[in-house]
Scaffold this active site. Structure first.
Site, PDB file in Angstrom:
ATOM      1  N   ASP A  91       0.861  -1.186   0.000  1.00 50.18           N
ATOM      2  CA  ASP A  91       0.000   0.000   0.000  1.00 50.18           C
ATOM      3  C   ASP A  91       0.897   1.237   0.000  1.00 50.18           C
ATOM      4  O   ASP A  91       2.122   1.130   0.058  1.00 50.18           O
ATOM      5  CB  ASP A  91      -0.986  -0.035   1.174  1.00 50.18           C
ATOM      6  CG  ASP A  91      -0.297   0.026   2.525  1.00 50.18           C
ATOM      7  OD1 ASP A  91       0.936   0.238   2.570  1.00 50.18           O
ATOM      8  OD2 ASP A  91      -0.990  -0.141   3.548  1.00 50.18           O
ATOM      9  N   ASP A 265      -7.730  -7.565  -0.041  1.00 52.53           N
ATOM     10  CA  ASP A 265      -6.868  -7.785   1.119  1.00 52.53           C
ATOM     11  C   ASP A 265      -7.672  -7.412   2.351  1.00 52.53           C
ATOM     12  O   ASP A 265      -8.548  -6.555   2.290  1.00 52.53           O
ATOM     13  CB  ASP A 265      -5.620  -6.886   1.081  1.00 52.53           C
ATOM     14  CG  ASP A 265      -5.938  -5.480   1.571  1.00 52.53           C
ATOM     15  OD1 ASP A 265      -6.551  -4.721   0.802  1.00 52.53           O
ATOM     16  OD2 ASP A 265      -5.625  -5.164   2.734  1.00 52.53           O
ATOM     17  N   CYS A 303     -12.521 -29.253   6.252  1.00 45.72           N
ATOM     18  CA  CYS A 303     -11.360 -28.399   5.977  1.00 45.72           C
ATOM     19  C   CYS A 303     -10.087 -29.231   6.021  1.00 45.72           C
ATOM     20  O   CYS A 303      -9.897 -30.056   6.912  1.00 45.72           O
ATOM     21  CB  CYS A 303     -11.290 -27.271   7.007  1.00 45.72           C
ATOM     22  SG  CYS A 303      -9.861 -26.191   6.787  1.00 45.72           S
ATOM     23  N   CYS A 305      -6.982 -28.096   6.376  1.00 44.07           N
ATOM     24  CA  CYS A 305      -5.835 -27.414   6.990  1.00 44.07           C
ATOM     25  C   CYS A 305      -5.335 -28.219   8.190  1.00 44.07           C
ATOM     26  O   CYS A 305      -6.058 -29.050   8.738  1.00 44.07           O
ATOM     27  CB  CYS A 305      -6.212 -25.997   7.388  1.00 44.07           C
ATOM     28  SG  CYS A 305      -6.895 -25.836   9.046  1.00 44.07           S
ATOM     29  N   CYS A 308      -7.538 -28.264  11.420  1.00 37.43           N
ATOM     30  CA  CYS A 308      -8.730 -29.118  11.407  1.00 37.43           C
ATOM     31  C   CYS A 308      -8.360 -30.600  11.322  1.00 37.43           C
ATOM     32  O   CYS A 308      -9.107 -31.450  11.804  1.00 37.43           O
ATOM     33  CB  CYS A 308      -9.638 -28.738  10.245  1.00 37.43           C
ATOM     34  SG  CYS A 308     -10.338 -27.085  10.440  1.00 37.43           S
ATOM     35  N   HIS A 334      -5.888 -21.763   9.783  1.00 41.70           N
ATOM     36  CA  HIS A 334      -7.212 -22.220   9.350  1.00 41.70           C
ATOM     37  C   HIS A 334      -7.965 -21.104   8.610  1.00 41.70           C
ATOM     38  O   HIS A 334      -8.546 -21.336   7.543  1.00 41.70           O
ATOM     39  CB  HIS A 334      -8.045 -22.710  10.536  1.00 41.70           C
ATOM     40  CG  HIS A 334      -9.497 -22.832  10.194  1.00 41.70           C
ATOM     41  ND1 HIS A 334     -10.006 -23.915   9.497  1.00 41.70           N
ATOM     42  CD2 HIS A 334     -10.525 -21.972  10.362  1.00 41.70           C
ATOM     43  CE1 HIS A 334     -11.290 -23.714   9.281  1.00 41.70           C
ATOM     44  NE2 HIS A 334     -11.633 -22.547   9.785  1.00 41.70           N
TER      45      HIS A 334
END
Ligand SMILES: [Zn+2]
Length: 374
Positions: A91, A265, A303, A305, A308, A334
């Site tokens: 930014d 974002d 999920c 990930c 999980c 996660h």
């Protein structure tokens, strides 16, 4: 600047694209995790990559104050400094100068302010912001602008937007054009259609590799934001990426993709992870909630990930209550995984021409309030 962005498929206004940079390709619609101070908080760079993220965002304001842009440049740029070899968008620093620093004074030249870290007097101009982003080796440099406050009258929004457009011209002049490095202009104009159109025209007259929509998600509410997004992308060239800054919740992102936005974002998945909130396809879960204490099931059985796959809701409840740092680490992982999977789902649906069905299913599952407890 040719072929920096390909549109592979469209479904309604939603676009499936590919942004090429010197550090790799970004598939869009894309969500960029926020790496504020040279780190996506609580995550190793390789873990960020494992969630499916292809590009991250760095904050000019934080990095210019500490450790300093010239120092990052001596380390070979931000990619090397933080060990993230992929694309980086930075930014301009403008938004955070307004929200974090003390004693700000805006003039035609730029913004004078005092550092929130040590009180040092600093002047940030369009030229200096672009120079800092160059020193960081940013793949996508943002124009220096003023984020118009909400609410603002038409006159206030017009004055602020026109200052940003003069700064955009100076930002473009200061930008060193190279292959694989892009600069995005930022459309301002508040909630006013005529001002958004004027701003988009001013920017496209200058000509950028991409265009951001700024000044939204600052308190106007989702309905008003979607109303502005119903017309603003139409003022921008088809063949350039569009980035909605600072957005947002999963529902905001999905609604914006449907309206033709390509990049996003937000600190939400990372910040929420650090406070014990888990995003799931069935709504948000607050792991602080006592009802999770004896729950041996995962956050989301579907999920993939690590949080999980290997840990129970009861364990997360314990970690958060005991303020153990593994809790924020795994919940951030996660949440980023959830966001990236959502983007992947959107990309697949646009390619298949099934985005309407995808979004209907997304909304129905997210609305299952019985499971959510945020
Ligand atoms: Zn998970």
């Amino acid at each position: 600047m040719s072929n920096a962005f390909d549109i592979l498929a469209k479904d309604g206004k939603a676009r499936r694209g590919r942004l090429h940079t010197a550090h790799g390709v970004v598939n869009t619609p894309a969500f960029m995790p926020v790496g504020t101070a040279g780190t996506v908080k609580a995550m190793l760079p390789e873990s960020v990559k494992a969630t499916g993220a292809e590009i991250i965002l760095g904050n000019t304001y934080h990095l210019m104050l500490r450790p300093g842009a010239e120092r990052v440049a001596r380390f070979g740029g931000l990619h090397k400094f933080m060990n993230w070899p992929g694309p980086i968008l930075t930014d301009s620093g403008g938004f955070q100068v307004m929200s974090l620093s003390d004693l700000r004074k805006i003039t035609e030249d730029g913004v004078a302010f005092r550092s929130h870290i040590d009180g040092a007097k600093i002047m940030l101009t369009p030229e200096r912001s672009i120079e800092i982003q160059h020193l960081l080796d940013s793949n996508v440099t943002m124009c220096f602008d003023e984020c118009t406050a909400f609410p603002a009258t038409h006159e206030q929004a017009a004055q602020s937007m026109r200052l940003s457009m003069r700064w955009a011209a100076r930002s473009r002049k200061a930008f060193k054009q190279r292959d694989g490095y892009h600069q995005f202009g930022i459309v301002q104009g508040g909630i006013y259609r005529d001002l958004r159109e004027e701003s988009a025209k001013a920017l496209t007259d200058i000509g950028f590799e991409g265009y951001a929509i700024g000044g939204l998600a600052i308190g106007e509410g989702q309905q008003e934001m979607f109303r502005v997004l119903d017309f603003t992308p139409d003022f921008l060239p088809q063949g350039r990426p569009r980035y909605l800054m600072g957005v947002g919740r999963p529902e905001d992102i999905v609604g914006a993709v449907l309206r033709g936005v390509d990049m996003f974002d937000c600190v939400m998945p990372t910040r929420s992870g650090r406070t014990g909130l888990a995003f799931t396809r069935h709504g948000e879960l607050n792991m602080r909630n006592a009802r999770h204490a004896d729950d041996q099931g995962p956050i989301d059985p579907e999920c993939a990930c690590p949080a999980c796959g290997n840990y129970s809701r009861g364990y997360f409840h314990h970690l958060i209550k005991a303020k153990e740092m593994l809790g924020p680490m795994l919940l951030t992982w996660h949440n980023l995984h959830y966001y990236q999977e959502l983007m992947q789902g959107l990309r697949g649906a646009i390619e298949a021409g099934t985005v309407a069905a995808f979004v209907a299913k997304f909304a129905a599952m997210r609305a299952e309030a019985a499971q959510g407890d945020a």
